[in-house]
Motif scaffolding. Sequence first.
Motif, PDB file in Angstrom:
ATOM      1  N   ALA A 141      -0.682   5.298  -8.944  1.00 22.35           N
ATOM      2  CA  ALA A 141       0.512   5.125  -9.662  1.00 22.35           C
ATOM      3  C   ALA A 141       0.583   4.395  -8.788  1.00 22.35           C
ATOM      4  O   ALA A 141       1.998   3.111  -8.588  1.00 22.35           O
ATOM      5  N   VAL A 142       0.353   4.370  -7.173  1.00 26.52           N
ATOM      6  CA  VAL A 142       1.159   3.412  -6.022  1.00 26.52           C
ATOM      7  C   VAL A 142       0.685   1.527  -5.827  1.00 26.52           C
ATOM      8  O   VAL A 142       1.206   1.271  -6.204  1.00 26.52           O
ATOM      9  N   ALA A 143      -0.528   2.673  -6.736  1.00 29.04           N
ATOM     10  CA  ALA A 143      -1.550   0.826  -7.391  1.00 29.04           C
ATOM     11  C   ALA A 143      -0.179  -0.475  -8.328  1.00 29.04           C
ATOM     12  O   ALA A 143      -0.003  -1.189  -8.039  1.00 29.04           O
ATOM     13  N   VAL A 144      -0.199   0.783  -8.975  1.00 31.14           N
ATOM     14  CA  VAL A 144       1.282   0.248 -10.512  1.00 31.14           C
ATOM     15  C   VAL A 144       2.299  -0.139  -9.864  1.00 31.14           C
ATOM     16  O   VAL A 144       2.672  -1.373 -10.191  1.00 31.14           O
ATOM     17  N   LEU A 145       2.449   0.482  -8.932  1.00 32.79           N
ATOM     18  CA  LEU A 145       3.788   0.144  -8.179  1.00 32.79           C
ATOM     19  C   LEU A 145       3.821  -0.834  -7.383  1.00 32.79           C
ATOM     20  O   LEU A 145       4.243  -2.208  -7.795  1.00 32.79           O
ATOM     21  N   LEU A 146       3.304  -1.341  -6.702  1.00 33.05           N
ATOM     22  CA  LEU A 146       3.067  -2.367  -5.297  1.00 33.05           C
ATOM     23  C   LEU A 146       2.279  -3.841  -6.384  1.00 33.05           C
ATOM     24  O   LEU A 146       2.552  -4.856  -5.720  1.00 33.05           O
ATOM     25  N   GLY A 147       1.487  -3.343  -7.069  1.00 33.34           N
ATOM     26  CA  GLY A 147       1.353  -4.358  -8.309  1.00 33.34           C
ATOM     27  C   GLY A 147       1.606  -4.957  -8.965  1.00 33.34           C
ATOM     28  O   GLY A 147       2.560  -6.163  -8.922  1.00 33.34           O
ATOM     29  N   SER A 148       3.145  -4.125  -9.421  1.00 34.39           N
ATOM     30  CA  SER A 148       3.588  -4.745 -10.277  1.00 34.39           C
ATOM     31  C   SER A 148       5.295  -5.023  -9.642  1.00 34.39           C
ATOM     32  O   SER A 148       5.554  -6.761 -10.366  1.00 34.39           O
ATOM     33  N   TYR A 149       5.604  -5.217  -8.253  1.00 34.17           N
ATOM     34  CA  TYR A 149       6.188  -5.779  -7.490  1.00 34.17           C
ATOM     35  C   TYR A 149       5.627  -7.072  -7.243  1.00 34.17           C
ATOM     36  O   TYR A 149       5.942  -7.310  -6.583  1.00 34.17           O
ATOM     37  N   TRP A 150       4.794  -7.069  -6.852  1.00 33.98           N
ATOM     38  CA  TRP A 150       3.876  -7.946  -6.297  1.00 33.98           C
ATOM     39  C   TRP A 150       3.046  -9.460  -7.382  1.00 33.98           C
ATOM     40  O   TRP A 150       3.753 -10.631  -6.490  1.00 33.98           O
ATOM     41  N   LEU A 151       3.970  -8.857  -9.056  1.00 31.29           N
ATOM     42  CA  LEU A 151       3.440 -10.133  -9.637  1.00 31.29           C
ATOM     43  C   LEU A 151       5.021 -10.170  -9.888  1.00 31.29           C
ATOM     44  O   LEU A 151       5.089 -11.179 -10.831  1.00 31.29           O
ATOM     45  N   THR A 152       5.911  -9.883 -10.172  1.00 35.90           N
ATOM     46  CA  THR A 152       7.184  -9.316 -10.003  1.00 35.90           C
ATOM     47  C   THR A 152       7.370 -10.582  -8.943  1.00 35.90           C
ATOM     48  O   THR A 152       7.987 -10.479  -8.376  1.00 35.90           O
ATOM     49  N   PRO A 153       8.701 -11.812  -9.885  1.00 37.06           N
ATOM     50  CA  PRO A 153       9.070 -13.030  -9.331  1.00 37.06           C
ATOM     51  C   PRO A 153      10.524 -12.562  -8.486  1.00 37.06           C
ATOM     52  O   PRO A 153      10.480 -11.815  -9.664  1.00 37.06           O
ATOM     53  N   LEU A 154      10.869 -13.241  -7.727  1.00 40.98           N
ATOM     54  CA  LEU A 154      12.097 -12.631  -6.815  1.00 40.98           C
ATOM     55  C   LEU A 154      13.282 -13.054  -7.618  1.00 40.98           C
ATOM     56  O   LEU A 154      14.191 -14.054  -7.830  1.00 40.98           O
TER      57      LEU A 154
END
Length: 78
Positions: free
Chosen positions: A65-78
């Motif tokens: 769950a934490v990996a998905v949260l962090l991974g989706s944050y890092w892959l989302t353009p700002l």
Amino acid sequence: MSMHFLEHLRHNWPLAAAAAILLALLVYALASGNLPTNQGRIARTVEPLRYWRWVRRLAALLVVAVAVLLGSYWLTPL
């Protein structure tokens, strides 16, 4: 904490809530030695193999769950 990350958590609140609940459950289980499940409580002193199997599975779910949260944050353009 970055405002972008807080906004990301706001948009992904179900996964963030699940991660928080898993963390709270793991802390409770490790502190008390009892793990509440839908099949009844599992005591560390009575059934240690079953207890640690549940703890490992819950910890793995928390890591995912934490990996998905962090991974989706890092892959989302700002």
